[in-house]
Motif scaffolding. Structure first.
Motif, PDB file in Angstrom:
ATOM      1  N   MET A 153      20.299  32.079  71.430  1.00 44.84           N
ATOM      2  CA  MET A 153      21.066  30.642  71.924  1.00 44.84           C
ATOM      3  C   MET A 153      19.423  30.125  71.582  1.00 44.84           C
ATOM      4  O   MET A 153      18.256  30.519  71.483  1.00 44.84           O
ATOM      5  CB  MET A 153      21.228  30.821  73.395  1.00 44.84           C
ATOM      6  CG  MET A 153      20.194  31.055  74.378  1.00 44.84           C
ATOM      7  SD  MET A 153      20.440  30.929  75.944  1.00 44.84           S
ATOM      8  CE  MET A 153      21.920  31.836  76.039  1.00 44.84           C
ATOM      9  N   GLY A 154      19.629  28.991  71.513  1.00 44.75           N
ATOM     10  CA  GLY A 154      18.602  27.679  71.388  1.00 44.75           C
ATOM     11  C   GLY A 154      18.638  26.898  72.610  1.00 44.75           C
ATOM     12  O   GLY A 154      19.647  26.699  73.162  1.00 44.75           O
ATOM     13  N   ALA A 166      11.984  21.964  72.295  1.00 45.51           N
ATOM     14  CA  ALA A 166      12.941  22.870  71.778  1.00 45.51           C
ATOM     15  C   ALA A 166      12.253  24.290  71.796  1.00 45.51           C
ATOM     16  O   ALA A 166      10.976  24.074  71.441  1.00 45.51           O
ATOM     17  CB  ALA A 166      13.761  22.634  70.611  1.00 45.51           C
ATOM     18  N   ASN A 167      12.834  25.248  71.890  1.00 47.79           N
ATOM     19  CA  ASN A 167      12.257  26.533  71.527  1.00 47.79           C
ATOM     20  C   ASN A 167      12.580  27.009  70.113  1.00 47.79           C
ATOM     21  O   ASN A 167      13.105  26.513  69.398  1.00 47.79           O
ATOM     22  CB  ASN A 167      12.978  27.586  72.599  1.00 47.79           C
ATOM     23  CG  ASN A 167      14.337  27.815  71.925  1.00 47.79           C
ATOM     24  OD1 ASN A 167      14.844  27.059  71.436  1.00 47.79           O
ATOM     25  ND2 ASN A 167      15.197  29.114  72.596  1.00 47.79           N
ATOM     26  N   ALA A 168      11.728  28.080  69.849  1.00 47.61           N
ATOM     27  CA  ALA A 168      11.531  28.810  68.462  1.00 47.61           C
ATOM     28  C   ALA A 168      12.960  28.861  67.728  1.00 47.61           C
ATOM     29  O   ALA A 168      13.433  28.750  66.749  1.00 47.61           O
ATOM     30  CB  ALA A 168      10.675  29.933  68.363  1.00 47.61           C
ATOM     31  N   ARG A 169      13.817  29.578  68.580  1.00 48.15           N
ATOM     32  CA  ARG A 169      15.255  30.076  68.431  1.00 48.15           C
ATOM     33  C   ARG A 169      16.198  28.775  67.845  1.00 48.15           C
ATOM     34  O   ARG A 169      17.008  28.735  66.934  1.00 48.15           O
ATOM     35  CB  ARG A 169      15.963  30.600  69.326  1.00 48.15           C
ATOM     36  CG  ARG A 169      17.511  31.093  68.957  1.00 48.15           C
ATOM     37  CD  ARG A 169      17.475  31.830  67.942  1.00 48.15           C
ATOM     38  NE  ARG A 169      18.809  32.224  67.089  1.00 48.15           N
ATOM     39  CZ  ARG A 169      19.134  32.188  65.960  1.00 48.15           C
ATOM     40  NH1 ARG A 169      18.295  31.923  65.048  1.00 48.15           N
ATOM     41  NH2 ARG A 169      20.371  32.326  65.709  1.00 48.15           N
ATOM     42  N   PHE A 170      15.857  27.378  68.490  1.00 47.27           N
ATOM     43  CA  PHE A 170      16.574  26.382  68.265  1.00 47.27           C
ATOM     44  C   PHE A 170      16.060  25.864  66.870  1.00 47.27           C
ATOM     45  O   PHE A 170      17.002  25.525  65.915  1.00 47.27           O
ATOM     46  CB  PHE A 170      16.329  25.420  69.202  1.00 47.27           C
ATOM     47  CG  PHE A 170      17.000  23.970  68.883  1.00 47.27           C
ATOM     48  CD1 PHE A 170      18.397  23.676  69.136  1.00 47.27           C
ATOM     49  CD2 PHE A 170      16.334  22.992  68.336  1.00 47.27           C
ATOM     50  CE1 PHE A 170      18.937  22.586  68.978  1.00 47.27           C
ATOM     51  CE2 PHE A 170      17.001  21.583  67.681  1.00 47.27           C
ATOM     52  CZ  PHE A 170      18.013  21.508  68.196  1.00 47.27           C
ATOM     53  N   VAL A 250      24.178  27.593  71.495  1.00 47.17           N
ATOM     54  CA  VAL A 250      24.704  28.890  70.786  1.00 47.17           C
ATOM     55  C   VAL A 250      25.078  28.643  69.615  1.00 47.17           C
ATOM     56  O   VAL A 250      26.159  27.922  69.484  1.00 47.17           O
ATOM     57  CB  VAL A 250      25.339  29.670  71.801  1.00 47.17           C
ATOM     58  CG1 VAL A 250      25.790  31.047  71.166  1.00 47.17           C
ATOM     59  CG2 VAL A 250      24.778  29.924  73.111  1.00 47.17           C
ATOM     60  N   ASP A 251      24.780  29.517  68.593  1.00 48.89           N
ATOM     61  CA  ASP A 251      25.573  29.489  67.325  1.00 48.89           C
ATOM     62  C   ASP A 251      26.831  30.201  67.243  1.00 48.89           C
ATOM     63  O   ASP A 251      26.842  31.153  67.431  1.00 48.89           O
ATOM     64  CB  ASP A 251      24.579  30.078  66.263  1.00 48.89           C
ATOM     65  CG  ASP A 251      25.106  29.857  64.717  1.00 48.89           C
ATOM     66  OD1 ASP A 251      26.629  29.629  64.580  1.00 48.89           O
ATOM     67  OD2 ASP A 251      24.220  30.131  63.744  1.00 48.89           O
TER      68      ASP A 251
END
Length: 1020
Positions: A153-154, A166-170, A250-251
């Protein structure tokens, strides 16, 4: 939206309000641990573990694992990764409070790897249901299981339509670098301006009303690629939208592909469809086309009976159906998935809470013929748990708010963490103004803190700094510090307080904080001033008057605050027991009425337990009411710790308690609780240096089986409790219909006893007292019997307890004393026999202030010489208010009356007191005589009592002698006076005179008259 883990180590600096918003409202379980201890967790985590959040806080982290070895292995796996500042992820199976296995995807990150003592944040995603479903669908949905076990998830934050953080996953998900994020227009994340505007029209109304957004939409990566996502949004502060909004993304690209595959698989495989653990139903044009067996079971419908039924039929009414339709129409029309919690109605009309997750099956534009698929999950239990948790939290807050003293809690460094309403009234600060501030610098006078630091330094020969250390110095060494301080209110005025500081400790015994309780000493100081000399008093009054004129407004506020506090105390006194702080009879009745309504409405079961402490009266009589009251407080506290937050423990008065257990799924739950209550009270209590052992008898009544009204249930539980006492005490009994007959019999005895005493139905029997050295009968013990015209012969063990409970025992004792003295005087006149008459005196009779006058009056009235009257007093009667007891006994001895301690060895006598009591005789209890021949302990006790009597110069008599073997053994040990069936059973006065006068007063003839051994008959 399925739960997904947020990766730790987000490259952003959210405010505390933002973090709290995510932490408290997240659908994932989140917990903060520090030094292997849980210091904070959100509601989702508490619901996962099946334990209220307040019970988890302070617990060791190892309690979340099935064993210490599992916890240590998990730590060895996570520690190296967390120590490097990396995110630790794994999947682990935990064990809930009910013993169920909970499979979670775990993500963890150290707050600061350089400073591990700051703690670690853990995020748990409950995938138990998903794992079960994937196991059932393993062959057909293997790719779906792989996707869900690794779902990322982002997280981002927006403000004024721009991305702030924003976070790294985003960034990875959307193909941006972290440096590209700040000030990026949010519209760049959407396929087009139209898609962005449509999402805004959907989200804006929800966010503006402080609701969350949970939708699936299409979004655009940096390279222009459009993909499906699931978006959850929360406003940081609904009152100030400019503070921004948090979004979790979430993708869902693969999820959508897998969902299409799943739908195809469902259509192709009906068996798989029917075995899904969630309810599934396909709807077209407001009509249910088909559903699986799980949904039919959930709705209470027979197989195939729901096909063709309108979907509105599963809603409680048309209004709720229309509201549901308005909430889901726009997302479904826009091609988005929707998830909503609502109430559904079963076929039998009952209503339950469910979570409905739906989406269109066809692509393209929406049309009235569009088909939707709905997943239905029964969430009734979760909703009920949430309501119970809310009620418990509200109660705790109310108790804290109603406290009359100022209560301030701090962490180990003195930072304020709690500030109750009384403290607000005392100091004039609102709680939010001081929570988070350091204690000494806020309302303590600096010079007082400095002075106390100097005193401590001089006393302990070590430097004590003038900060929070002065408050905790004595507490850390002796557990408590209490002294007077001067507080400075917010308005600058000062108030003297008595401050008591104690430490708060966690499960490991480590100090987790400090509790400061402050009492306003203003009135006490005024009282001290009154005692000063006249000149000083005059000067003080002048100064005080001047001060009062200057501070009149402040005093007026203080008086209003005090009146408010008194009113709160009065309200509290109306509903809570003043001794234990537990709900009283009034509050119990209110709660019982509420639970009865809930039980009837929800068709639930509940139980009422009536507890009565066994032989508590002995402790009160022997050690005093002060010890008894403190014991009752400890009993209430110990019982409370075993009950749920939704249960009620009330004290009716005396040693009677009532436990209310709502929402029982099976009567065995009540039995389990009763067993725990009986067991916990078997552990000793330590009160004022006394180690006390006590037990309880419990009566249990079930609703609706045993009644549906408050009075009926309490009466039946009380009846069952008496049966538990009759069954040997220290146990419990469930109510049965047959118990009513026994209760009625007890009532009949009570009613008849009133008449029996007044109508002359009582009579005295006499049992001989024998001296084997002279071979003579030297007296008789008077034992009461009751020949009722209504009930026939009633034995003492049937009516003496009733007399004690109904306070008839004093009247009964007075009658026995008078009749026995008349009979002794008659034997002396008519037979020339100076037989000693022994009369039992109950504890209640012995405590009468007019006992000595009553005995003197009876002796004068009957003409019995005082030396022929012996009063037998039990040990427990002597141990309450010993100085008064000795005074009363001395007065009786001055009359010439003999005193004996009855049933010696069964009470709480102290040798220090025994040698002060002016008694002439000890009577060895028949229970020790009965076990003399085959119980070494009883034999040892008898030897000790005989030796004690010899040392103290007291005469001795053994009760309950029934065999010649017992007689021989007692004579061998040095006891020569006896009473028991071996020498004669209790008999009426005429028979006693005939049988005992005819002998030659020799041992030989006495043994000839001895009766064979009989079972022991109860005596009064």
């Amino acid at each position: 939206m399925p739960n997904t883990l947020p990766p730790a180590g987000l490259n952003m600096l959210p405010s505390s309000e933002e973090v709290n918003a995510v932490f408290e409202h997240a659908s994932l379980g989140m917990v903060l641990t520090r030094n292997r201890t849980i210091v904070r967790c959100n509601r989702a985590f508490a619901q996962l573990m099946g334990v209220p959040a307040e019970q988890l806080i302070g617990q060791p982290a190892s309690t979340l694992f099935d064993s210490v070895q599992s916890y240590e292995a998990f730590g060895q796996q996570a520690s190296p990764i967390l120590g490097q500042g990396q995110v630790f992820r794994c999947e682990h199976v935990f064990v809930t409070a009910l013993g169920a296995q909970l499979c979670c995807v775990v993500s963890a990150s150290a707050i600061d790897p350089v400073q591990p003592q700051l703690g670690t944040v853990w995020v748990l995603d409950d995938v138990t249901a998903e794992r079960a479903q994937l196991q059932a669908l393993r062959d057909a949905l293997q790719r779906f299981e792989s996707l869900m076990s690794n779902a990322p998830m982002g997280i981002l934050m927006t403000s004024n339509r721009r991305v702030v953080q924003a976070n790294a996953r985003f960034c990875q998900m959307f193909g941006y670098g972290l440096q590209d994020i700040p000030s990026m227009p949010a519209v760049e994340l959407f396929p087009s301006q139209a898609d962005y505007d449509q999402f805004g029209r959907l989200a804006a109304p929800l966010l503006s009303s402080a609701q969350s957004v949970d939708v699936e939409i299409r979004m655009r990566r940096s390279d222009g690629q459009v993909f499906w996502t699931q978006v959850v949004g929360y406003v940081v502060n609904p009152e100030d939208p400019d503070q921004g909004t948090f979004w979790i993304v979430v993708d869902r690209s693969e999820s959508h592909a897998l969902a299409d595959s799943l739908l195809q698989a469902v259509h192709e495989n009906t068996t798989l469809f029917n075995e899904a653990p969630l309810g599934m139903v396909v709807v077209r044009q407001h009509e249910m086309l088909r559903c699986n067996q799980r949904f039919e079971s959930m709705m209470g419908a027979s197989r195939g009976s729901l096909a063709g039924v309108l979907s509105s039929a599963m809603h409680p009414d048309m209004a709720s159906y229309c509201r549901f339709g308005l909430q889901i129409y726009k997302p479904l029309k826009g091609g988005m998935a929707v998830s909503h919690e609502t109430q559904l109605r079963r076929v039998d009309g009952t209503v339950f809470w469910a979570r409905l997750s739906g989406r269109r099956l066809e692509a393209g534009d929406w049309s009235p013929e569009s088909t939707t698929l709905w997943l239905v999950e029964d969430i009734s239990e979760r909703r009920s748990n949430e309501q119970a948790l809310h009620a418990a939290t509200s109660l705790n807050r109310a108790v804290l708010a109603s406290a009359s003293m100022a209560i301030i809690a701090t962490d180990p460094q003195g930072v304020i963490s709690l500030f109750n309403a009384a403290a607000e009234r005392l100091l004039g600060y609102a709680a939010h103004e001081l929570v988070g501030r350091h204690t000494p610098g806020q309302f303590h006078l600096a010079e007082e803190v400095q002075t106390y630091a100097q005193e401590l330094s001089a006393e302990f020969k070590v430097h004590v700094s003038p900060g929070f250390q002065v408050f905790r110095w004595r507490v850390d060494r002796w557990g408590k510090d209490e002294r007077e301080w001067t507080y400075q209110r917010k308005d600058g005025s000062q108030v003297p307080v008595l401050l008591s500081v104690t430490s708060l400790r966690d499960e490991a015994g480590q100090v987790s904080g400090y509790l400061c309780v402050a009492t306003d000493m203003t009135e006490q100081h005024k009282a001290r001033e009154v005692l000063r000399g006249s000149q000083e008093e005059l000067e003080r009054r002048v100064q005080q008057r001047t001060h009062e004129l200057a501070q009149s407004h402040t005093r007026l506020e203080a008086e209003i605050a005090e009146r408010t506090r008194i009113e709160a105390v009065m309200r509290n006194m109306a509903h809570y027991d003043a001794l234990t702080g537990l709900p009283n009879r009034n509050l119990l009745h209110d709660r019982l009425e509420q639970v009865l309504l809930q039980t009837s409405r929800n068709r639930e079961q509940m139980a009422i337990m009536f507890l009565d402490l066994d032989r508590f009266k002995n402790i009160n009589d022997s050690l005093g009411h002060t010890v008894g009251d403190r014991l009752l407080r400890q009993v209430g506290l110990r019982l409370s710790l075993l009950l749920r937050a939704s249960d009620t423990l009330a004290r009716l008065g005396g040693d009677e308690f009532v436990v209310l257990l709502p929402r029982l799924s099976h009567p065995m739950q009540a039995q389990t609780v009763a067993e725990k209550l009986v067991e916990t009270l078997q552990e000793p209590f330590v009160v004022d240096g006394h180690t006390l052992h006590i037990s309880t008898s419990i009566g249990i009544c079930l609703c609706p089986d045993d009644g549906t009204h408050t009075a009926t249930l309490l009466r039946n539980a009380d009846t069952a409790m008496y049966q538990a006492k009759a069954g040997g005490r220290n146990t419990f009994r469930f109510y049965t219909e047959s118990m009513n007959a026994e209760a009625e019999q007890r009532y009949r005895i009570e009613s008849a006893l009133h008449e029996g005493i007044n109508d002359g139905e009582l009579m005295l029997y006499y049992q001989p007292l024998v001296d084997m050295r002279s071979g003579q009968i030297f007296g008789a013990e008077a034992l009461v019997r009751w020949q009722s015209r209504l009930l026939g012969m009633v034995l003492p063990n049937q009516f003496i307890s009733v007399a004690e409970e109904t306070h008839l025992i004093a009247k009964l004792d007075s009658w026995v004393l008078r009749q026995a003295c008349q009979q002794g005087a008659q034997w002396q006149r008519e037979l020339g026999r100076d037989w000693l008459v022994a009369v039992n005196v109950s504890a209640r009779q012995f405590r009468r202030h007019d006992l000595v006058a009553l005995v003197a009056e009876v002796l004068a009235e009957t003409g019995l010489p005082p030396h022929l009257l012996e009063l037998e007093i039990t040990e427990s009667s002597l141990m309450h208010n010993v100085d008064d007891v000795i005074q009363r006994m001395d007065a009786l001895v001055r009359l010439g009356v003999h005193l004996a301690i009855d049933d010696f060895g069964t009470g709480y006598s102290s040798l220090a007191y025994l040698k002060r009591f002016p008694v002439q005789k000890l009577k060895i209890d028949q229970s020790f005589v009965r076990g003399l021949m085959d119980d070494d302990s009883d034999a040892a006790i008898v030897k000790t009592v005989i030796a004690l009597a010899d040392v103290l110069g007291l005469s001795l008599l053994a009760e309950g002698v029934e065999t010649t073997a017992q007689l021989a053994m007692l004579q061998q040990l040095g006891c020569h006076r006896f009473q028991g069936y071996l020498f004669g059973k209790p008999m009426p006065a005429d028979e006693f005179a005939q049988r005992m006068v005819l002998d030659a007063n020799t041992l030989l003839h006495l043994q000839t008259l001895a009766l064979p051994a009989h079972p022991a008959e109860p005596t009064a």
